[in-house]
Design a protein around this motif. Structure first.
Motif, short mmCIF file in Angstrom:
data_model
loop_
_atom_site.label_atom_id
_atom_site.label_comp_id
_atom_site.label_asym_id
_atom_site.label_seq_id
_atom_site.Cartn_x
_atom_site.Cartn_y
_atom_site.Cartn_z
N ILE A 58 0.83 -1.20 0.00
CA ILE A 58 0.00 0.00 0.00
C ILE A 58 0.87 1.25 0.00
N GLY A 59 0.24 2.37 -0.31
CA GLY A 59 0.87 3.65 -0.06
C GLY A 59 0.80 3.95 1.43
N SER A 60 1.80 4.62 1.97
CA SER A 60 1.82 4.77 3.43
C SER A 60 0.74 5.71 3.95
N GLN A 61 0.05 6.44 3.06
CA GLN A 61 -1.09 7.22 3.51
C GLN A 61 -2.22 6.31 4.02
N ASP A 62 -2.19 5.04 3.64
CA ASP A 62 -3.22 4.09 4.06
C ASP A 62 -2.80 3.20 5.21
N ILE A 63 -1.61 3.40 5.74
CA ILE A 63 -1.14 2.53 6.81
C ILE A 63 -1.88 2.86 8.11
N GLY A 64 -2.09 1.84 8.93
CA GLY A 64 -2.82 2.04 10.17
C GLY A 64 -2.56 0.90 11.13
N TRP A 65 -3.48 0.74 12.08
CA TRP A 65 -3.25 -0.19 13.17
C TRP A 65 -2.97 -1.61 12.70
N ARG A 66 -3.73 -2.09 11.71
CA ARG A 66 -3.54 -3.48 11.27
C ARG A 66 -2.11 -3.71 10.79
N GLU A 67 -1.58 -2.81 9.98
CA GLU A 67 -0.21 -2.97 9.48
C GLU A 67 0.81 -2.77 10.60
N ARG A 73 4.75 -7.43 15.45
CA ARG A 73 4.87 -8.87 15.74
C ARG A 73 5.96 -9.52 14.89
N GLU A 74 6.06 -9.13 13.62
CA GLU A 74 7.11 -9.70 12.76
C GLU A 74 8.50 -9.22 13.21
N ILE A 75 8.61 -7.95 13.58
CA ILE A 75 9.91 -7.45 14.05
C ILE A 75 10.31 -8.12 15.35
N THR A 76 9.36 -8.27 16.26
CA THR A 76 9.66 -8.93 17.54
C THR A 76 10.16 -10.35 17.30
N ALA A 77 9.49 -11.08 16.40
CA ALA A 77 9.93 -12.45 16.09
C ALA A 77 11.34 -12.44 15.49
N ALA A 78 11.62 -11.47 14.62
CA ALA A 78 12.95 -11.39 14.02
C ALA A 78 14.02 -11.07 15.05
N LEU A 79 13.72 -10.17 15.98
CA LEU A 79 14.69 -9.80 17.00
C LEU A 79 14.99 -10.97 17.94
N GLU A 80 14.01 -11.85 18.11
CA GLU A 80 14.20 -13.02 18.98
C GLU A 80 14.86 -14.18 18.25
N VAL A 89 12.55 -2.43 7.19
CA VAL A 89 11.15 -2.24 6.82
C VAL A 89 11.11 -1.30 5.63
N THR A 90 10.64 -1.78 4.48
CA THR A 90 10.45 -0.88 3.34
C THR A 90 9.08 -0.23 3.49
N HIS A 91 9.03 1.09 3.30
CA HIS A 91 7.86 1.85 3.74
C HIS A 91 7.70 3.10 2.89
N GLY A 92 6.48 3.51 2.67
CA GLY A 92 6.24 4.79 2.02
C GLY A 92 6.74 5.93 2.88
N THR A 93 7.06 7.04 2.23
CA THR A 93 7.70 8.14 2.96
C THR A 93 6.70 9.05 3.69
N ASP A 94 5.43 9.06 3.28
CA ASP A 94 4.49 10.03 3.84
C ASP A 94 4.29 9.85 5.34
N THR A 95 4.25 8.63 5.82
CA THR A 95 4.03 8.38 7.26
C THR A 95 5.17 7.59 7.88
N ALA A 96 6.33 7.58 7.22
CA ALA A 96 7.46 6.82 7.77
C ALA A 96 7.83 7.29 9.16
N GLU A 97 7.75 8.60 9.41
CA GLU A 97 8.14 9.12 10.72
C GLU A 97 7.21 8.61 11.82
N GLU A 98 5.92 8.43 11.49
CA GLU A 98 4.98 7.94 12.49
C GLU A 98 5.20 6.46 12.80
N THR A 99 5.37 5.65 11.75
CA THR A 99 5.63 4.23 11.96
C THR A 99 6.92 4.03 12.73
#
Length: 325
Positions: A58-67, A73-80, A89-99
């Motif tokens: 998706i475009g990061s303007q549509d990112i929200g709680w589900r993503e 959860r995926e990052i936590t599993a990777a760190l463990e 994490v590849t991510h759109g730039t519009d909301t990258a600072e929030e994520t």
């Protein structure tokens, strides 16, 4: 020497975008899947081993709680996972600072976690995506990136999540940091940190919430009327961030309405850069407001959501969290 093992979590964005023509202005984000990203990375002969998971396209303007929840959860599993040395994490730039900031608040400062995006789609002339990805791999695979919290890599610079923001709508140099600028420079073949890691042994600042409460951002402007506050409250807002004028100010009737609201109120600024301090033009102590300090409205909203979700609602306790670095 063992090659670093890096897990790529793809969410879409311009870095995975396609215009269908090298010269076309418009494009669609999230058109290139993680397997194709990995194949492109392989042609660069990056000194790392990759595996990948697709979280969204998706475009990061549509990112929200589900993503965000899936990413955490995926990052936590990777760190463990002892076989994984770092996460991209590849991510759109519009909301990258929030994520980046949300993840930074809820992840321990251990293995590197790096967000990366692009300002130009993959098939555009002068696309910056693969260079940024190569730079992100250099950072995520570097031992010196550990214990720094979540990082954002763009345009040959490394930014801390708490500082980074998108400051321009176009151009590959669109990202800035405040109050710190970049904390390192990076190319596909070099990485120079400007100081030592500052979060050694620091655990996650907050637990990951089960959900995020509704917090509204109200942007101040000349002639703003107080009924905008009522509209926010009527929509179910549990908190309000004022993207205020200058030092977080607004017309007197709006300030009065915010003071009368029975929800948490944080004063930030619509100005691109600068701090909002307590009790300058607005008497925060008397009105029960919180000053956002160096956080812009978008990040102030994220922190306020996490605070409310964590049961921290006292203005003084909230202020201490906004004062933290």
């Amino acid at each position: 020497m063992k090659r670093p093992r890096i897990r790529i979590l793809a969410t879409g964005g311009t870095i995975a975008g396609s215009a269908g023509s090298a010269l076309r202005r418009g494009y669609r984000p999230g058109q290139i899947g993680v397997e194709d990203l990995l194949a492109s990375a392989a042609t660069l002969e990056i000194d790392a081993e990759f595996d990948g998971r697709e979280i969204a396209a998706i475009g990061s303007q549509d990112i929200g709680w589900r993503e965000w929840d899936a990413l955490y959860r995926e990052i936590t599993a990777a760190l463990e996972d002892e076989a994984v040395d770092g996460v991209i994490v590849t991510h759109g730039t519009d909301t990258a600072e929030e994520t980046a900031f949300l993840l930074d608040l809820a992840l321990p400062a251990g293995k590197p976690v790096v967000l990366v995006g692009a300002m130009r789609p993959a098939d555009a002339v002068g696309s910056d995506g693969m260079r940024n990805l190569a730079n992100a791999a250099r950072v995520a695979g570097d031992a010196g990136a550990a214990h720094r919290g979540v990082l954002v890599v763009m345009s040959d610079h490394v930014f801390a999540a708490i500082d980074v923001r998108k400051a321009a709508t176009g151009g590959t140099e669109a990202f800035r940091g405040f109050p710190r600028g970049p904390i390192a420079t990076v190319t596909p073949t070099s990485l120079d940190w400007f100081g030592p890691a500052d979060r050694l042994g620091r655990p996650a600042r907050f637990p990951w919430p089960e959900s995020l409460p509704k917090v509204m951002i109200l942007t101040a402007y000349a002639g703003m009327e107080a009924d905008t506050v009522g509209c926010a409250l009527a929509s179910g807002a549990q908190g309000i961030v004022l993207a205020g004028l200058g030092q977080g100010n607004a017309p007197a009737t709006v300030i009065e309405a915010l003071a009368a609201a029975k929800v948490a109120v944080v004063r930030s600024s619509r100005v691109d850069q600068g701090s909002v301090d307590r009790n300058l033009e607005v008497d925060d102590d008397e009105l029960g407001f919180v000053a956002a300090r160096a956080l812009g409205p978008a990040k102030a909203r994220i922190l306020l959501q996490v605070l409310i979700a964590s049961g921290i609602t006292d203005p003084a306790a909230m202020q201490s969290e906004f004062d933290r670095r």
